[in-house]
Scaffold this motif. Sequence first.
Motif, PDB file in Angstrom:
ATOM      1  N   THR A   1       0.853  -1.185   0.000  1.00 56.64           N
ATOM      2  CA  THR A   1       0.000   0.000   0.000  1.00 56.64           C
ATOM      3  C   THR A   1       0.888   1.234   0.000  1.00 56.64           C
ATOM      4  N   ALA A   2       0.723   2.080  -1.008  1.00 52.11           N
ATOM      5  CA  ALA A   2       1.504   3.312  -1.128  1.00 52.11           C
ATOM      6  C   ALA A   2       0.591   4.496  -0.847  1.00 52.11           C
ATOM      7  N   THR A   3       0.974   5.307   0.136  1.00 50.18           N
ATOM      8  CA  THR A   3       0.212   6.509   0.456  1.00 50.18           C
ATOM      9  C   THR A   3       1.001   7.727   0.008  1.00 50.18           C
ATOM     10  N   VAL A   4       0.461   8.454  -0.957  1.00 46.46           N
ATOM     11  CA  VAL A   4       1.087   9.668  -1.482  1.00 46.46           C
ATOM     12  C   VAL A   4       0.389  10.870  -0.870  1.00 46.46           C
TER      13      VAL A   4
ATOM     14  N   SER B   1      -1.208  19.393  -9.835  1.00 48.57           N
ATOM     15  CA  SER B   1       0.021  18.627  -9.951  1.00 48.57           C
ATOM     16  C   SER B   1      -0.182  17.343 -10.738  1.00 48.57           C
ATOM     17  N   ALA B   2       0.772  17.043 -11.607  1.00 45.06           N
ATOM     18  CA  ALA B   2       0.855  15.735 -12.252  1.00 45.06           C
ATOM     19  C   ALA B   2       1.762  14.872 -11.380  1.00 45.06           C
ATOM     20  N   VAL B   3       1.165  13.886 -10.722  1.00 46.66           N
ATOM     21  CA  VAL B   3       1.888  13.039  -9.781  1.00 46.66           C
ATOM     22  C   VAL B   3       2.276  11.737 -10.470  1.00 46.66           C
ATOM     23  N   SER B   4       3.538  11.345 -10.305  1.00 42.98           N
ATOM     24  CA  SER B   4       4.037  10.094 -10.880  1.00 42.98           C
ATOM     25  C   SER B   4       4.695   9.280  -9.781  1.00 42.98           C
ATOM     26  N   LEU B   5       4.231   8.058  -9.596  1.00 42.35           N
ATOM     27  CA  LEU B   5       4.839   7.139  -8.640  1.00 42.35           C
ATOM     28  C   LEU B   5       5.486   6.010  -9.434  1.00 42.35           C
ATOM     29  N   TYR B   6       6.819   6.015  -9.456  1.00 42.74           N
ATOM     30  CA  TYR B   6       7.559   4.977 -10.160  1.00 42.74           C
ATOM     31  C   TYR B   6       7.651   3.749  -9.263  1.00 42.74           C
ATOM     32  N   VAL B   7       7.293   2.596  -9.814  1.00 39.22           N
ATOM     33  CA  VAL B   7       7.169   1.357  -9.036  1.00 39.22           C
ATOM     34  C   VAL B   7       7.962   0.253  -9.725  1.00 39.22           C
ATOM     35  N   PRO B   8       8.183  -0.867  -9.024  1.00 36.58           N
ATOM     36  CA  PRO B   8       8.926  -1.977  -9.644  1.00 36.58           C
ATOM     37  C   PRO B   8       8.261  -2.475 -10.922  1.00 36.58           C
ATOM     38  N   PHE B   9       9.084  -2.948 -11.834  1.00 37.57           N
ATOM     39  CA  PHE B   9       8.607  -3.432 -13.129  1.00 37.57           C
ATOM     40  C   PHE B   9       7.564  -4.533 -12.930  1.00 37.57           C
ATOM     41  N   GLY B  10       6.469  -4.438 -13.691  1.00 43.05           N
ATOM     42  CA  GLY B  10       5.431  -5.460 -13.621  1.00 43.05           C
ATOM     43  C   GLY B  10       4.374  -5.211 -12.571  1.00 43.05           C
ATOM     44  N   THR B  11       4.496  -4.117 -11.814  1.00 42.24           N
ATOM     45  CA  THR B  11       3.505  -3.820 -10.785  1.00 42.24           C
ATOM     46  C   THR B  11       2.125  -3.588 -11.401  1.00 42.24           C
ATOM     47  N   GLN B  12       1.105  -4.103 -10.744  1.00 44.56           N
ATOM     48  CA  GLN B  12      -0.280  -3.879 -11.156  1.00 44.56           C
ATOM     49  C   GLN B  12      -0.986  -3.030 -10.101  1.00 44.56           C
ATOM     50  N   LEU B  13      -1.910  -2.201 -10.542  1.00 45.10           N
ATOM     51  CA  LEU B  13      -2.690  -1.371  -9.634  1.00 45.10           C
ATOM     52  C   LEU B  13      -3.966  -2.115  -9.260  1.00 45.10           C
ATOM     53  N   LEU B  14      -4.066  -2.502  -7.979  1.00 46.77           N
ATOM     54  CA  LEU B  14      -5.218  -3.266  -7.524  1.00 46.77           C
ATOM     55  C   LEU B  14      -6.374  -2.369  -7.096  1.00 46.77           C
ATOM     56  N   ASP B  15      -6.056  -1.221  -6.472  1.00 42.97           N
ATOM     57  CA  ASP B  15      -7.104  -0.350  -5.959  1.00 42.97           C
ATOM     58  C   ASP B  15      -6.509   1.030  -5.714  1.00 42.97           C
TER      59      ASP B  15
ATOM     60  N   ASP C   1      -7.793  13.037 -12.620  1.00 44.67           N
ATOM     61  CA  ASP C   1      -7.707  11.862 -13.476  1.00 44.67           C
ATOM     62  C   ASP C   1      -7.443  10.650 -12.589  1.00 44.67           C
ATOM     63  N   PRO C   2      -8.205   9.576 -12.720  1.00 49.82           N
ATOM     64  CA  PRO C   2      -7.949   8.404 -11.906  1.00 49.82           C
ATOM     65  C   PRO C   2      -6.564   7.842 -12.176  1.00 49.82           C
ATOM     66  N   PRO C   3      -5.930   7.271 -11.158  1.00 47.23           N
ATOM     67  CA  PRO C   3      -4.582   6.705 -11.340  1.00 47.23           C
ATOM     68  C   PRO C   3      -4.585   5.606 -12.409  1.00 47.23           C
TER      69      PRO C   3
ATOM     70  N   PHE D   1      -1.330  10.245 -11.965  1.00 50.33           N
ATOM     71  CA  PHE D   1      -2.642  10.873 -11.817  1.00 50.33           C
ATOM     72  C   PHE D   1      -2.446  12.381 -11.651  1.00 50.33           C
ATOM     73  N   THR D   2      -3.529  13.137 -11.788  1.00 53.10           N
ATOM     74  CA  THR D   2      -3.503  14.585 -11.633  1.00 53.10           C
ATOM     75  C   THR D   2      -4.400  14.971 -10.458  1.00 53.10           C
ATOM     76  N   THR D   3      -3.939  15.912  -9.627  1.00 52.13           N
ATOM     77  CA  THR D   3      -4.702  16.297  -8.461  1.00 52.13           C
ATOM     78  C   THR D   3      -4.580  17.792  -8.217  1.00 52.13           C
ATOM     79  N   ASP D   4      -5.544  18.349  -7.494  1.00 53.65           N
ATOM     80  CA  ASP D   4      -5.520  19.739  -7.055  1.00 53.65           C
ATOM     81  C   ASP D   4      -5.325  19.772  -5.532  1.00 53.65           C
ATOM     82  N   VAL D   5      -4.392  20.610  -5.083  1.00 50.69           N
ATOM     83  CA  VAL D   5      -4.179  20.796  -3.647  1.00 50.69           C
ATOM     84  C   VAL D   5      -4.281  22.298  -3.367  1.00 50.69           C
ATOM     85  N   HIS D   6      -5.328  22.690  -2.664  1.00 48.47           N
ATOM     86  CA  HIS D   6      -5.563  24.100  -2.412  1.00 48.47           C
ATOM     87  C   HIS D   6      -4.814  24.570  -1.171  1.00 48.47           C
TER      88      HIS D   6
END
Length: 220
Positions: free
Chosen positions: A141-144, A175-189, A197-199, A212-217
Amino acid sequence: ILQGTGPVQVPELGAVDAANVVDVVLNQAYVRFPDIDSRSDVMTEVAEATFERLVEGDYPSLRPLAEALVEAAEGRHVLAWARSGRIRAHHEFFGVDGALPDPLDAAFALTAQNLSANKLDYHVDTSLRLVGDPSADGTITATVTLTNTLPAGRTQPEYVVGPNAPGQVAGQYRSAVSLYVPFGTQLLDAGGGPVLDPPVVQSEGGRTVVGFTTDVHAGS
C-alpha cells in the motif's frame, strides 16, 4: 555550498547563509522583487557571491563543505554531467550523475510536477509511505501525500499564488503526480483525492509508473 563556506553579503538582501538561502531565492525574491529583471540581478548576485567565496575563501577545514555536498547529493540536489567518460566515472562514484535505479530493481520514486503556472512549489511538500511485504502476499500500500502550506485566503502576490491558468483560483496547486514502481507492478485499488484523473499504470522509458492529476488548495 554555503553550509561549508559560511554566509555571504548581498547588498539588497544582507547576509545569505545555508539557513535562509532557499527561502530567499525561492520565496522572498518573488515577493520583494516582482520585476523579473531586478529579481534576476539579485539572484545573480547571490550566486556570484557564493561562488567567489567558494574559490577564494579561507577555510580551516574542507570537511563541512564536503559533508554538505555529500548530503545534497544524496537528496539529488547536486547533479552533474561531463563529456569525458573519466569525469563521468567520478560523478557516478559520488552519486551526482542523476542515474535512476535499474527498471528491474524493487525501487520506488515519487515526483509531483506543477501544472498551475505559479510559484507555489516552495510551499508544497510531498511524502510517500509504503506499507506491506511483497514477499509475503505480493502487495504494497503506497500513500502519497501532497501538502500545500500556503495559508488559506492568501491572494498576493498574484504572480506567486495565482491564478495564472484558466479556471483556477489563488493558492491552487495542480500537480501531475508520478509514482515509479517496480517493473510489472499492477494497480489493484486506489482511493483518496481529490483527483482529476484516476490513477493509471503507464510505461515511461521502460519503467512502470502510476500517474494521476490532483488539485491541492492552500492550507490543505
